[in-house]
Design an enzyme around this catalytic site. Sequence first.
Site, PDB file in Angstrom:
ATOM      1  CG  HIS A 294      15.836 -37.389  50.070  1.00 43.97           C
ATOM      2  ND1 HIS A 294      14.875 -37.384  51.052  1.00 43.97           N
ATOM      3  CD2 HIS A 294      15.203 -37.794  48.946  1.00 43.97           C
ATOM      4  CE1 HIS A 294      13.711 -37.756  50.539  1.00 43.97           C
ATOM      5  NE2 HIS A 294      13.890 -38.014  49.262  1.00 43.97           N
TER       6      HIS A 294
ATOM      7  CG  ASN B  44       7.348 -45.905  52.097  1.00 46.01           C
ATOM      8  OD1 ASN B  44       6.846 -46.808  51.424  1.00 46.01           O
ATOM      9  ND2 ASN B  44       6.740 -44.762  52.299  1.00 46.01           N
TER      10      ASN B  44
ATOM     11  CD  GLN C 163      12.450 -45.606  53.013  1.00 40.21           C
ATOM     12  OE1 GLN C 163      13.284 -45.629  53.916  1.00 40.21           O
ATOM     13  NE2 GLN C 163      11.739 -44.519  52.752  1.00 40.21           N
TER      14      GLN C 163
ATOM     15  CB  CYS D 271       4.902 -38.682  49.645  1.00 44.78           C
ATOM     16  SG  CYS D 271       6.662 -38.855  49.492  1.00 44.78           S
TER      17      CYS D 271
ATOM     18  N   GLY E 243      13.810 -40.179  43.552  1.00 44.04           N
ATOM     19  CA  GLY E 243      13.354 -41.560  43.497  1.00 44.04           C
ATOM     20  C   GLY E 243      12.031 -41.635  42.741  1.00 44.04           C
ATOM     21  CB  THR E 244       9.108 -39.346  42.680  1.00 43.86           C
ATOM     22  OG1 THR E 244       8.898 -39.393  44.095  1.00 43.86           O
ATOM     23  CG2 THR E 244       7.777 -39.253  41.968  1.00 43.86           C
TER      24      THR E 244
ATOM     25  CB  SER F 218      15.799 -41.307  46.466  1.00 39.85           C
ATOM     26  OG  SER F 218      15.631 -39.957  46.784  1.00 39.85           O
TER      27      SER F 218
ATOM     28  CB  THR G 165      21.829 -28.334  32.497  1.00 38.17           C
ATOM     29  OG1 THR G 165      21.712 -27.696  31.236  1.00 38.17           O
ATOM     30  CG2 THR G 165      23.254 -28.218  33.012  1.00 38.17           C
TER      31      THR G 165
END
Length: 378
Positions: free
Chosen positions: A200, A150, A178, A326, A70-71, A198, A236
Amino acid sequence: MNVYLDHAATTPLHSEVKSCLISLMDEVNGNPSSIHRYGRDARQKIEEARKNIAAMLGAEPTEICFTSSGTEADNMAVITAVRQNNIRHVLSSPIEHHAVLNTFRQLADNGEIELDFITPDSKGHIDLNEIEDWLKKHPGSLVSLMHANNEIGTMIDLKEVGDLCHSYDALFHTDTVQTIGYFNFNLQDLPVDYLAGSAHKFYGPKGIGFLYHASGCKVGPLIYGGGQEKRLRAGTENVHGIYAMAKALEVMEQSRQEFAPVMKKRKQELIDKISSRIPEAHFNGDPEGQSHYTVVNVTLPKFEGQALFFARLDQAGIAASGGSACSGGGSSHVIETINPEAEGVTVRFSIGTSTTSEEIEYTVDKVMEIMGVTTEVA
Ligand code: PLP
């Protein structure tokens, strides 16, 4: 008892996603840029994932670019939106995630943009009139505001903000890290130019994300090298991660009708239990209003020592956090902005699709024990 209430930091891998990953790792291992059949198999998986993600979000496959996180998607959106469109003025909010905030600060320090911040109110809401006043002075600019915060869960209305931006020829970027998977998105109808996701955060693997860039909106690479992702992102591709991210989103889309009402109930249970047993507790954000159903952020007074509190919570088997993962446990820029007078300990509990009432009950009992509050309910 072990209780995981830190789903806003990351979610566990869904069992169906895990099985899908494992079989893909057995079956597909070519380089998607190779022209032989191993390569073609890998390419086919990537394009299938792109098509599926786009269809679930009401977008075109050409509007999806895979990233490492996401970053990276946020960075790519804001940096290239600024550079490719010669944007000079940017409006954002001081309570954005650092993926956005620190990127804009860097651009401002480089002298590339003039950065202004909107002033969120004490619940984290923004005022559309303030945005409009700013847009009148800076038409053709860039506005970046997250869909759901978040740390405190406060949400914006993407349609209202996007329409406003577009009526002043401004571009609109939103960090939806989120909210992807938790709400229905139809990007064909949403006035959003750039959006970040993102895997995860929605029960997919870590280290894979995507950027949505609306057709016609300029976007360019941050990473140079080969011609992957239509020359937008060299390197890749993470074939397994990409395919598993599409699977994770599919699982969320198919089960949202079931899990969303249950999660809303759990959130309310947590709020009710804390407020009835710890009346001095202060809920940050707007938990009863326009707020994400995963997050409860509460300041618990009369307890000195954030680190000690979290150590005890951890000993009790409960995983929660002080704010964004983070920030590495440091003080929260979000709480400092909206509730600078906060005293005591601030905890973010974030609920998952399988959080139970028993886990909520256990958590509140342990919080009271740690705080030395009586467990007798009035
Ligand atoms: N934006 C928001 C709102 C987040 O919550 C996070 C993760 O905590 C990110 C961006 C960064 O996403 P990633 O962890 O994939 O880099």
